[in-house]
Design a protein around this motif. Structure first.
Motif, PDB file in Angstrom:
ATOM      1  N   HIS A  71      42.814  29.772  47.224  1.00  9.25           N
ATOM      2  CA  HIS A  71      42.286  30.184  48.534  1.00  9.25           C
ATOM      3  C   HIS A  71      43.424  30.558  49.481  1.00  9.25           C
ATOM      4  N   GLN A  76      40.403  36.006  45.282  1.00  8.09           N
ATOM      5  CA  GLN A  76      38.949  35.881  45.255  1.00  8.09           C
ATOM      6  C   GLN A  76      38.593  34.982  44.080  1.00  8.09           C
ATOM      7  N   SER A 111      33.679  33.130  46.549  1.00  7.12           N
ATOM      8  CA  SER A 111      33.133  34.316  47.208  1.00  7.12           C
ATOM      9  C   SER A 111      31.937  34.876  46.439  1.00  7.12           C
ATOM     10  N   TRP A 135      32.917  42.734  43.428  1.00  2.00           N
ATOM     11  CA  TRP A 135      34.252  42.694  44.009  1.00  2.00           C
ATOM     12  C   TRP A 135      34.944  44.052  43.978  1.00  2.00           C
TER      13      TRP A 135
END
Length: 202
Positions: A71, A76, A111, A135
């Motif tokens: 993070h 991601q 995410s 993504w």
């Protein structure tokens, strides 16, 4: 079992469902007619075993550490699991509890989350390709981490780099050769990402 300590007795679950060792549990469930008594019975057996796993859920050593590092590094991170929504909720609650205790704040690590409701499930590449599409990434830009054969089959079929985390259950499995990299603990993943700097998501 990738982020948590493996506690479910899959051998016992196979016996209760009348399946042979290695036979897919979800593929068996999805093969049963919707609304049939057989499907309802199988679903109840699976739910019962999963609840035992939820009640005993513990984070794997290094789980919170690696998620925090990813993070902070701007990666991601997605969660692709065969678990039900209840199991995912229990994991998220455990992570948030750890976050509040160690940092005093709420942190969202994932995410994108895909559960077994997405069909077909792994080992098919479809759920991982779905995450890549969300993504806007090529599978070659993704590292897929898992502890089971279906994880590696899914990752390789999608075209992602596969990483196997060592466990007592898989240490002598012949399918370990499907992994591009093998790690002993989750924090070791950072070393894999340093070796392959073009990879910017998991």
């Amino acid at each position: 079992g990738t982020l948590t300590v493996p506690v479910m007795d899959f051998a016992a679950l196979h016996r209760k469902l009348g399946l042979k060792a290695g036979q897919g549990i979800l593929s068996h469930l999805n093969s049963l007619p919707v609304g049939s008594k057989e499907r309802q019975t199988a679903s109840a057996i699976i739910d019962e075993e999963e609840q035992i796993g939820i009640d005993r859920l513990e984070l794997r050593i290094g789980c919170y550490e690696i998620l925090t590092k990813l993070h902070q590094a701007g990666f991601q991170v997605g969660l692709l699991t065969k678990n039900c929504d209840r199991g995912v909720t229990a994991l998220l609650q455990k992570l948030q509890q750890h976050s509040k205790e160690s940092e005093g704040q709420h942190r969202d690590f994932f995410s994108k989350i895909v559960t077994r409701d997405f069909l077909p499930p792994k080992p098919a590449p479809d759920p991982l390709l779905h995450i890549c599409q969300c993504w806007s990434l090529s599978p070659k830009e993704v590292v897929f981490v898992g502890d089971g054969k279906d994880d590696l089959l899914c990752g390789r079929a999608a075209g992602a780099r596969t990483v196997l985390i060592n466990t007592d259950r898989n240490k002598e499995s012949e399918w370990r050769t499907l992994a591009d990299d093998v790690i002993n603990e989750l924090p070791d993943l950072m070393n894999v990402l340093k070796v392959h700097p073009t990879t910017h998501s998991r």
